[in-house]
Design a protein around this motif. Sequence first.
Motif, PDB file in Angstrom:
ATOM      1  N   SER A 108      49.550  62.685  43.575  1.00  0.00           N
ATOM      2  CA  SER A 108      50.335  62.701  42.341  1.00  0.00           C
ATOM      3  C   SER A 108      49.501  62.360  41.113  1.00  0.00           C
ATOM      4  CB  SER A 108      51.503  61.711  42.448  1.00  0.00           C
ATOM      5  OG  SER A 108      51.021  60.403  42.696  1.00  0.00           O
ATOM      6  N   SER A 109      48.259  61.923  41.315  1.00  0.00           N
ATOM      7  CA  SER A 109      47.408  61.519  40.187  1.00  0.00           C
ATOM      8  C   SER A 109      46.563  62.655  39.643  1.00  0.00           C
ATOM      9  CB  SER A 109      46.489  60.371  40.619  1.00  0.00           C
ATOM     10  OG  SER A 109      45.581  60.805  41.631  1.00  0.00           O
ATOM     11  N   ASN A 110      46.580  63.803  40.300  1.00  0.00           N
ATOM     12  CA  ASN A 110      45.745  64.928  39.901  1.00  0.00           C
ATOM     13  C   ASN A 110      46.339  65.610  38.664  1.00  0.00           C
ATOM     14  OD1 ASN A 110      44.206  67.235  39.661  1.00  0.00           O
ATOM     15  ND2 ASN A 110      44.236  67.720  41.850  1.00  0.00           N
ATOM     16  N   THR A 111      45.663  65.478  37.538  1.00  0.00           N
ATOM     17  CA  THR A 111      46.178  66.029  36.284  1.00  0.00           C
ATOM     18  C   THR A 111      46.065  67.558  36.213  1.00  0.00           C
ATOM     19  OG1 THR A 111      44.017  65.662  35.230  1.00  0.00           O
ATOM     20  CG2 THR A 111      45.668  63.924  35.007  1.00  0.00           C
ATOM     21  N   ALA A 112      45.327  68.149  37.157  1.00  0.00           N
ATOM     22  CA  ALA A 112      45.193  69.602  37.178  1.00  0.00           C
ATOM     23  C   ALA A 112      46.375  70.280  37.867  1.00  0.00           C
ATOM     24  CB  ALA A 112      43.893  70.008  37.874  1.00  0.00           C
ATOM     25  N   ILE A 146      45.853  78.666  32.646  1.00  0.00           N
ATOM     26  CA  ILE A 146      44.725  79.163  33.436  1.00  0.00           C
ATOM     27  C   ILE A 146      43.371  78.741  32.864  1.00  0.00           C
ATOM     28  CG2 ILE A 146      46.011  81.118  34.362  1.00  0.00           C
ATOM     29  CD1 ILE A 146      44.643  82.901  32.281  1.00  0.00           C
ATOM     30  N   ALA A 147      43.365  77.710  32.026  1.00  0.00           N
ATOM     31  CA  ALA A 147      42.101  77.147  31.551  1.00  0.00           C
ATOM     32  C   ALA A 147      41.283  76.674  32.747  1.00  0.00           C
ATOM     33  CB  ALA A 147      42.368  75.991  30.591  1.00  0.00           C
ATOM     34  N   SER A 148      39.974  76.705  32.615  1.00  0.00           N
ATOM     35  CA  SER A 148      39.083  76.453  33.746  1.00  0.00           C
ATOM     36  C   SER A 148      39.319  75.107  34.423  1.00  0.00           C
ATOM     37  CB  SER A 148      37.620  76.556  33.304  1.00  0.00           C
ATOM     38  OG  SER A 148      37.344  75.613  32.274  1.00  0.00           O
ATOM     39  N   ASP A 149      39.749  74.099  33.692  1.00  0.00           N
ATOM     40  CA  ASP A 149      39.923  72.784  34.295  1.00  0.00           C
ATOM     41  C   ASP A 149      41.239  72.638  35.050  1.00  0.00           C
ATOM     42  OD1 ASP A 149      41.237  72.994  31.884  1.00  0.00           O
ATOM     43  OD2 ASP A 149      40.909  70.917  31.285  1.00  0.00           O
ATOM     44  N   PHE A 150      42.010  73.730  35.141  1.00  0.00           N
ATOM     45  CA  PHE A 150      43.261  73.689  35.896  1.00  0.00           C
ATOM     46  C   PHE A 150      43.140  74.344  37.276  1.00  0.00           C
ATOM     47  CE2 PHE A 150      44.959  72.630  31.767  1.00  0.00           C
ATOM     48  CZ  PHE A 150      45.968  71.726  32.079  1.00  0.00           C
TER      49      PHE A 150
END
Length: 329
Positions: A108-112, A146-150
């Motif tokens: 649940s901590s994954n901001t992506a 769809i930005a690369s950090d996602f």
Amino acid sequence: MHVMFLFIFIFYSIINLILAANYSCNTASTCGCSTVSTVVTSRIIGGEDAADHTWNWIVSFQSNGDHRCGATLLTSEYAVTAAHCTVALLPLMPNLTIVAGTNDLSDSSNTAVQQRSIINMFTHPNFIAGRYVNDIAILQFAPLNIASDFNIGFICLPQSYQDPFQTGDNLIAVGWGVTSTASGAAVSNSLQQVTVQAFSSTSADCERTGISNATVQFCAGVSGGGKDTCQGDSGGPLMAFVDNTWVLAGITSSGQGCAQAGYPGIYTRVSPFISFIDSILGIPFNGSDTPSQVLVTTTVQTQDRNMTNKSGSISIFCFVSIIFSLLLI
């Protein structure tokens, strides 16, 4: 005793390394290549944890926050899954979501991680419940970032009526299905991957499994059993590696049990449904299906996949007996 187990571990590691398959995809491709461009798969045991960001197009299709099926991203707002999943989950429509951007459903901590509510479900109008013929559907949701950090990617599709594989080719399935055939087994929080081979539809094993229509279905597994998809994997992708990209060859559909010798899994053959997919996504289609054939599921009923379909796991094959046999030689 400790020496024996150490030997077993070393022996397994060496064999695993020798038999590992390495796939390096084309990073310039707009589909079929994720953040991790090189995929390494084991070919000894049934399933294994997938490396983070390897399969960025796999999403979890959930009801009330619980994983029910897999789905594969085609665009930022459409994913393809199995018809028996959409039919079974239709009564829960207000509570249906997809979760994208993670291998670990419990993190649940994954901001992506991105979650989207389902807007529409398009089930193939000729889906035959019970036989799993035309077992394909499309999910629509609000666009993903769809930005690369996602960590979002899209699968490549095959050409219409041209399968991206031949009999005997290695194919890779991924999903969060159960990893044990034990009664009451829970789905996996960690994304699993497994390598299987495409079977001839006329093979004894495939016919024994109960394939209904070889035009739109095919079998994949291992002749000796031990590798398969299972409950919770339904709707997820079965992929072929073609011209350095991953192509959607099949959709996990059904089977007789899981990972049994002589009973490969049954998958929806994707290539006959390219026009069905294109008609929903608004892309010019080049097959026989027409937009007028596209229906939103409303009345078709099917059983929950606890018995025959794969709204679920990847089974673990026991290699210990083989190791001990070698030790006794």
